[in-house]
Design an enzyme around this catalytic site. Structure first.
Site, PDB file in Angstrom:
ATOM      1  CG  HIS A 204      -6.003  50.718  16.157  1.00 13.38           C
ATOM      2  ND1 HIS A 204      -6.130  49.420  15.735  1.00 13.38           N
ATOM      3  CD2 HIS A 204      -5.050  51.282  15.370  1.00 13.38           C
ATOM      4  CE1 HIS A 204      -5.296  49.204  14.726  1.00 13.38           C
ATOM      5  NE2 HIS A 204      -4.635  50.314  14.482  1.00 13.38           N
TER       6      HIS A 204
ATOM      7  CB  SER B  15      -3.067  45.297  13.887  1.00 11.26           C
ATOM      8  OG  SER B  15      -3.258  46.601  14.363  1.00 11.26           O
ATOM      9  CD  GLU B  16      -7.350  46.201  13.354  1.00  7.44           C
ATOM     10  OE1 GLU B  16      -7.689  45.071  13.766  1.00  7.44           O
ATOM     11  OE2 GLU B  16      -6.800  47.048  14.074  1.00  7.44           O
ATOM     12  CB  THR B  17      -5.203  49.518   6.391  1.00  7.01           C
ATOM     13  OG1 THR B  17      -3.826  49.195   6.617  1.00  7.01           O
ATOM     14  CG2 THR B  17      -5.294  50.680   5.426  1.00  7.01           C
TER      15      THR B  17
END
Length: 280
Positions: A75, A44-46
């Site tokens: 997060h 969902s994110e990097t």
């Protein structure tokens, strides 16, 4: 070659929480490759770690979803802070984000960040449209506390209260309604939906953003922070509660939220589960 770590964030144990890739030495990477790398990880994110622009700060962190760069997400901040502490950067740090500098504190694998970004309600989407996006009947949407609201602390979510954990667990999102919502509310970016059930001091939630290649997110710190700001505003007093998310995905997550005036603090654990190198 560029080092990276993978953390499970908002979980104390492997294979829970929300996956995050933390890419170090990002200043050595071509700008055009940042989005490609995030898409390759498909989390969902990097987060990409750069040297800070202000030498008094710890690092500059840029955050990418599989489809776009975003200014802030919960997060990635928690996971990046834990990673930097484990790399020897100390337990108190300031990270430069797209929303500005943010103070973070880390202790025993748990990080907290505090944001004082302005809380804004951007719109009140139609209840029928929200129900269609979530894949539920309008009768399950509680409106006496608040109607569904499109709100932001830097990243926009439609926040909706439901009447039961059963209704929450039975959600079946309809991507066509997300497209309609995005077109009606361009400030929403992708009409992301954050639905929750509240029982006194505990909350259970789910988040969906299929237009951003995130069919469901197991832990969404930025949405939880926005929910904290919303409830504090509605009840005109500071709040403290624990949010569980990701149960339906088999990735249980725990997010703690507290408010103090305009300041919202989010905290949670992060566990390193993988590490490696970019070798392309």
């Amino acid at each position: 070659m560029t080092d990276f770590f993978v953390y499970d964030v908002f979980s104390k144990v492997p294979f829970g929480g929300n996956q995050l890739a933390v890419v170090l030495g990002a200043d050595r990477l071509p700008e055009a490759d940042l989005q490609r790398i995030a898409t390759e990880f498909n989390f969902s994110e990097t987060s990409f770690i750069f040297p800070p622009e202000d030498s008094a700060h710890t690092a500059r962190v840029r955050i990418f979803t599989p489809t776009m760069e975003i200014p802030f997400a919960g997060h990635p901040v928690v996971g990046s802070a834990v990673a930097l502490t484990e790399l020897g950067h100390g337990s108190v740090m300031t990270l430069e984000l797209g929303v500005g500098p943010m103070l973070c504190k880390v202790s025993a694998g748990t990080a907290q960040f505090t944001t004082s970004e302005p809380f804004n309600i951007l719109a009140t989407p139609e209840i029928a449209l929200v129900a269609s996006a979530l894949g539920t009947d309008v009768k399950h949407i509680i409106i006496h506390n608040h109607p569904p609201v499109l709100a932001t602390l830097g990243l926009a979510f439609t926040i909706t209260e439901l009447d039961s954990v059963k209704a929450l667990s039975n959600l079946s999102p309809d991507i066509r309604a997300f497209r309609t919502g995005r077109d009606k509310h361009p400030t929403s970016l992708d009409f992301a939906q954050f639905a929750y059930v509240r029982d006194q001091g505990s909350i259970r939630a789910r988040m969906f953003a299929p237009l951003d290649n995130i069919p469901e997110d197991p832990a969404t710190g930025s949405a939880c922070a926005t929910l904290g700001a919303l409830i504090a505003q509605l009840e005109n007093c500071d709040q403290k509660f624990r949010i569980s998310q990701g149960e339906e995905m088999g990735r249980p997550s725990i997010i703690d939220v507290s408010t103090s005036g305009a300041a919202i603090t989010v905290s949670g654990a992060a566990k390193r589960v993988m590490q490696g190198k970019l070798v392309y």
